[in-house]
Design a protein around this motif. Structure first.
Motif, PDB file in Angstrom:
ATOM      1  N   CYS A 165       1.186   4.019  -3.113  1.00  0.00           N
ATOM      2  CA  CYS A 165       0.907   5.451  -2.915  1.00  0.00           C
ATOM      3  C   CYS A 165       2.085   6.300  -3.373  1.00  0.00           C
ATOM      4  O   CYS A 165       1.914   7.300  -4.076  1.00  0.00           O
ATOM      5  CB  CYS A 165       0.601   5.701  -1.437  1.00  0.00           C
ATOM      6  SG  CYS A 165       0.150   7.395  -1.081  1.00  0.00           S
ATOM      7  N   ASN A 221      -4.309   5.753  -4.230  1.00  0.00           N
ATOM      8  CA  ASN A 221      -4.631   4.942  -3.067  1.00  0.00           C
ATOM      9  C   ASN A 221      -5.099   3.566  -3.532  1.00  0.00           C
ATOM     10  O   ASN A 221      -6.075   3.458  -4.281  1.00  0.00           O
ATOM     11  CB  ASN A 221      -5.727   5.660  -2.257  1.00  0.00           C
ATOM     12  CG  ASN A 221      -6.084   4.916  -0.991  1.00  0.00           C
ATOM     13  OD1 ASN A 221      -6.623   3.816  -1.043  1.00  0.00           O
ATOM     14  ND2 ASN A 221      -5.794   5.521   0.146  1.00  0.00           N
ATOM     15  N   ARG A 266       0.834  -1.216   0.000  1.00  0.00           N
ATOM     16  CA  ARG A 266       0.000   0.000   0.000  1.00  0.00           C
ATOM     17  C   ARG A 266       0.863   1.258   0.000  1.00  0.00           C
ATOM     18  O   ARG A 266       0.599   2.212  -0.726  1.00  0.00           O
ATOM     19  CB  ARG A 266      -0.910   0.014   1.232  1.00  0.00           C
ATOM     20  CG  ARG A 266      -2.050  -0.971   1.206  1.00  0.00           C
ATOM     21  CD  ARG A 266      -3.212  -0.518   2.088  1.00  0.00           C
ATOM     22  NE  ARG A 266      -2.765   0.073   3.333  1.00  0.00           N
ATOM     23  CZ  ARG A 266      -2.765  -0.550   4.511  1.00  0.00           C
ATOM     24  NH1 ARG A 266      -3.142  -1.804   4.599  1.00  0.00           N
ATOM     25  NH2 ARG A 266      -2.374   0.073   5.605  1.00  0.00           N
TER      26      ARG A 266
END
Length: 324
Positions: A132, A138, A128
């Motif tokens: 980003c 996202n 994650r």
């Protein structure tokens, strides 16, 4: 995984490693109109990922060019996909795949299933963060916008990376097994939610107990029950979670066999799994493949692939004549 089972990859750090010499050899291999593909295979498949990143740094210093950029420019087709894929560090490779899937014309649900069903909390968190940083986007939001229904809800749960770790409660396992059994009988939206909440959030150790209790209560294996009661990508994702909890190398052996035999050699899937698991458990995946399907992975790749593409796949597999 089976208790005490040792997992092993196929690619290890090369001894007597010299990134400057490797960068020079790659520079020579990529010069001119043609390129020395054998040299590319010999270097890039015989170095671990950390060493490849050091080669890329040396290459940049030596030639003032990006190695990945040169590979993309000089190579083509699936051979290019392998060589370029090998150059990404694991977090970047894992998020490059979902990004290309989520931003492409059609979402490749099986890629999302393979990646999210098999990752640890730490790997998901790192994925994650990298997603980003590299794409200013996202991952949760992109998954939400490109998927739907209970399949989306389950992916969204997995991408939180909040699975319990190491915790077991035998009394609760019987309760959870009953909830799973009811979810397979009732099939309401609420039951589907409870089903995926248990599979996505309980620890691997706890779910081992839950699956045993489920068998005791229903007289049926949890995978068979899910296959009977649900369909589509939601069903595929639930089964992938269960199989990864039980034996991750066996799951990837199954996915490779399916990609090779059921989809007429689905190149993207084969490349993705071989690269992603090469330093984790690919040797164990090969072992499971042979045990379950009779023929070796080496044999099946040889039958379906050809040329330097075949050579590169086999080099990552670390296969030999005994495997044929």
């Amino acid at each position: 995984m089976f208790c005490g089972d040792y997992v092993q990859g196929t690619i290890f750090p090369a001894p007597n490693f010299n990134p400057i010499m490797d960068a020079q050899m790659l520079g020579g291999a990529l010069q001119g109109f043609g390129c020395d593909k054998d040299m590319l295979i010999n270097i890039l498949t015989q170095r671990c990922n950390a060493q490849r990143l050091m080669i890329a740094e040396a290459y940049q210093s030596m030639y003032g060019r990006d190695l990945i950029g040169d590979l993309k420019e000089k190579l083509s087709d699936h051979f290019k996909d392998i060589m370029v894929g090998l150059m990404y560090p694991p977090p970047s490779y894992f998020i490059f795949l979902p990004f290309s899937v989520l931003q492409g014309a059609g979402t490749e649900e099986n890629c999302l299933i393979d990646i999210l069903a098999s990752r640890t909390n730490g790997e998901i968190f790192q994925m994650r963060e990298t997603y980003c940083l590299q794409y200013s986007s996202n991952l949760q939001e992109d998954i939400y916008s490109e998927t739907s229904g209970h399949f989306r809800d389950t992916l969204m749960n997995l991408v939180q990376g909040t699975r319990e770790e190491g915790y077991t409660d035998p009394a609760l396992a019987a309760q959870d097994a009953m909830v799973l059994w009811e979810a397979c009988q009732q099939k309401t939206g609420e039951h589907k939610t409870m089903l995926q909440m248990i599979l996505c959030n309980k620890s691997y150790q706890q779910l081992w107990l839950v699956f045993q209790e489920f068998q005791n209560i229903s007289g049926q294996d949890i995978v068979d029950a899910i296959n009977e009661c649900y369909d589509g990508y939601f069903q595929e994702l639930l089964v992938a979670i269960v199989l990864c909890i039980r034996d991750k190398p066996a799951y990837f052996a199954y996915r490779l066999y399916s990609a090779i035999h059921d989809f007429g050699f689905h190149n993207k899937t084969v490349i993705r799994i071989l690269i992603a698991r090469s330093e984790i458990d690919l040797m164990t995946i090969r072992k499971r493949y042979k045990e379950r399907y009779g023929k070796s992975l080496f044999h099946d790749i040889k039958n379906f692939a050809s040329g330097h593409y075949e050579k590169a796949l086999l080099a990552i597999c670390a296969g030999d004549a005994e495997d044929y």
